[in-house]
Scaffold this active site. Structure first.
Site, mmCIF file in Angstrom:
data_model
loop_
_atom_site.group_PDB
_atom_site.id
_atom_site.type_symbol
_atom_site.label_atom_id
_atom_site.label_comp_id
_atom_site.label_asym_id
_atom_site.label_seq_id
_atom_site.Cartn_x
_atom_site.Cartn_y
_atom_site.Cartn_z
ATOM 1 N N HIS A 143 3.855 4.904 4.975
ATOM 2 C CA HIS A 143 3.132 4.801 6.246
ATOM 3 C C HIS A 143 3.885 5.449 7.407
ATOM 4 C CE1 HIS A 143 -0.446 2.539 5.364
ATOM 5 N NE2 HIS A 143 0.207 1.528 4.817
ATOM 6 N N HIS A 165 5.228 2.067 -0.695
ATOM 7 C CA HIS A 165 3.973 2.062 0.059
ATOM 8 C C HIS A 165 4.216 1.957 1.562
ATOM 9 C CE1 HIS A 165 -0.358 1.316 0.720
ATOM 10 N NE2 HIS A 165 0.085 0.534 1.704
ATOM 11 N N GLU A 166 4.971 0.951 1.979
ATOM 12 C CA GLU A 166 5.144 0.741 3.425
ATOM 13 C C GLU A 166 5.915 1.884 4.070
ATOM 14 O OE1 GLU A 166 3.236 -1.283 4.547
ATOM 15 O OE2 GLU A 166 2.908 -2.744 2.963
ATOM 16 N N TYR A 224 -7.889 1.839 0.259
ATOM 17 C CA TYR A 224 -6.642 2.027 -0.471
ATOM 18 C C TYR A 224 -6.861 2.926 -1.685
ATOM 19 C CZ TYR A 224 -4.584 -1.833 2.229
ATOM 20 O OH TYR A 224 -4.106 -2.625 3.239
ATOM 21 N N GLU A 256 -4.385 4.121 5.071
ATOM 22 C CA GLU A 256 -4.256 3.470 3.771
ATOM 23 C C GLU A 256 -4.595 4.380 2.594
ATOM 24 O OE1 GLU A 256 -2.629 0.959 3.687
ATOM 25 O OE2 GLU A 256 -2.885 -0.036 5.622
#
Length: 545
Positions: free
Chosen positions: A339, A335-336, A410, A358
């Site tokens: 980004h 996930h991170e 999200y 998100e």
């Protein structure tokens, strides 16, 4: 037991969301406007370079130093807004060695410049500050500095400030619309500790009792993406053969976790391979990619992604989708790092459009699964995350007041994009759209409208009502249908006025598209016992009448 398991996942998801996302703030203050709008005192100058030069003292939890702010003059003005949040104090600002007058207004500080600011000039000011920055009680959701210690009693310090703003720990132009072109980050820490920041390590300066680490960021960077991470770190690395050549992958972990990390962080090159396939080349080859262990869950700091998922698969060992697929990868790594494309490469101008960060990044989780496990696994996962959607507020917040939309950004955002993929109905075309977003808006700040218009143009679809439905309302379309007299009658309800969306259905084993509207439409059937299946990949509700 089912209720207990459900509660675990709900709590896990709640922890994921920035605390500010959960606030339903409607009454805004002057400080909200100063923080969230492009004020006249911000608009006239364009950031070109920062040199953040600070000393961090973990023993007394203080930061002191200065930030050199270089800028290009776009229009005449003599007053500049610099942001810094109490309890830190902006003690002095100078230009060309002359001290300037400061008018303090909460978190905003207005600097009156003495020299004439001529259009096209490249000038700089130096902002000096010190004090005890806000301590993050529950990082990363409340923002600030985490002052912790590792199991061996060594200081373990890290910053996190999304939403709250980078001005919680250093003075800067704290608005998303203007990213600095490049940046030098110099951090002095007690001897024996290492500071890891963004970009590449340029040099290490040894002093009698301290060490200074100089990190240089070669690419534009948003303010909240800048970070400090201080600890008793061990470092290991590898080289990834990526779309643009050799990419350095560097890992900084607590020394006790070195061997564990070498095994667990194998998700990183897997992530890079999948995301370069879907989104295009990693956007910051010049600055490398780092994964840095921190004393909180993690954040998407540009080229310095922070990690605290306890070396577990899923989200702290749990699967947010409830399908089992979420345990096939480390949630924080996937996930991170996602980004880096959506948040760091493509950045929202106004935090009200944070769904761009998100929604696409939550969607990247199922694209990772798609790449390694196939479309059905990916669909299982993203559909499973629907149970986390509350539909409490629209995904887009209020503009110009630093207000984020619903935490549904999200997984409602992810399911909106998954639905959109079905409408495009061509996987290669959909991949080209995702890659095109990252090349067309490379290193840019964007608005929701720019993203909407690009997808509509590239897909050839009429999407205005679609985006209004999913981004600007809390309504989920309801497909109502009934079978009578060998006819299927169907229509949309619970939609915005301009909503138009075809949908795929299976009738008696035959797959076809229908185009409902707010008025009843009919389709001939073989019998009144015809079997109707609605494609689960569309994020809608179905009501049989």
């Amino acid at each position: 037991m089912k209720k207990i398991i459900a509660l675990i996942f709900i709590c896990a998801f709640a922890n994921l969301v920035n605390a500010q996302l959960l606030q339903k703030k409607e009454n805004f203050t002057r400080q909200d406007t100063l923080r969230g709008s492009i004020t006249p005192e911000r608009d006239w100058w364009d950031l070109t370079y920062y040199h953040l030069d600070i000393t961090v003292n973990p023993d007394n939890k203080t930061i002191s130093g200065k930030n050199t702010i270089q800028y290009k003059v776009l229009q005449p003005n003599q007053v500049m807004q610099i942001d810094l949040q109490p309890p830190l104090q902006l003690t002095k600002v100078t230009q060309n060695g002359k001290e300037l007058t400061i008018k303090h207004d909460g978190n905003a500080h207005f600097i009156t410049l003495k020299n004439q600011q001529n259009i096209g000039d490249i000038n700089s000011v130096i902002a000096y500050y010190d004090g005890k920055p806000r301590e993050a009680v529950r990082a990363p959701w409340d923002g600030g500095i985490s002052w912790k210690k590792d199991n061996n009693g060594n200081h373990f310090v890290a910053s996190s400030c999304q939403g709250l703003g980078a001005s919680v720990w250093w003075p800067n132009k704290d608005h998303m619309y203007d990213e600095v072109d490049s940046m030098l980050i110099s951090v002095e820490v007690p001897k024996g500790l290492t500071n890891v920041s963004n970009g590449r390590l340029r040099s290490i300066e040894n002093k009698e009792n301290t060490t200074v680490f100089h990190w240089f960021v070669n690419n534009p960077i948003n303010n909240y993406g800048v970070n400090i991470n201080i600890g008793d770190y061990a470092n290991f690395s590898e080289v990834y053969q990526g779309e643009k050549g050799d990419l350095d992958l560097n890992y900084y972990v607590l020394k006790d976790n070195l061997e564990k990390a070498k095994e667990h962080f194998k998700d990183t090159p897997k992530m890079m391979k999948a995301f370069e396939h879907w989104f295009g080349p990693y956007p910051f080859y010049e600055d490398s990619f780092k994964l840095v262990e921190v004393p909180y869950l993690g954040m998407e700091h540009q080229s310095s992604v922070t990690y605290g998922n306890q070396y577990k698969k899923g989200y702290l060992g749990h699967d947010l989708s409830g399908t089992g697929w979420g345990l096939k990868f480390d949630f924080i790594i996937i996930h991170e790092a996602g980004h880096e494309w959506f948040a760091n490469n493509i950045t929202n101008v106004d935090i009200a459009d944070m769904w761009i960060h998100e929604g696409f990044t939550a969607y990247s989780e199922n694209l990772f699964l798609d790449y390694y496990y196939g479309k059905e696994a990916a669909s299982d996962y993203v559909i499973g995350t629907r149970r986390n959607i509350q539909n409490d507020r629209p995904l887009i917040g209020h503009y110009n007041v630093n207000n984020e939309g619903s935490s549904d950004m999200y997984y409602k955002g992810a399911n909106m994009l998954h639905t959109l993929r079905q409408l495009v109905n061509d996987d290669e075309k959909w991949r080209k759209i995702l890659r095109g977003l990252n090349s067309n808006f490379y290193h840019q700040t964007v608005t929701t409208k720019q993203i909407e218009n690009y997808i509509a143009e590239q897909s050839g679809l009429e999407l205005e009502g679609f985006f209004n439905q999913y981004l600007r309302s809390t309504k989920i379309p309801v497909l109502e249908y009934k079978i009578e007299d060998k006819k299927l009658a169907y229509k949309w309800s619970n939609t915005v006025e301009d909503f138009k969306m075809p949908i795929q259905v299976e009738i008696d084993g035959q797959t076809l598209w229908i185009t409902p509207s707010i008025k009843n439409q009919t389709l001939k059937l073989k019998s009144n016992t015809s079997e109707i299946k609605i494609d689960r990949d569309f994020y809608i509700e179905v009501k049989a009448l």
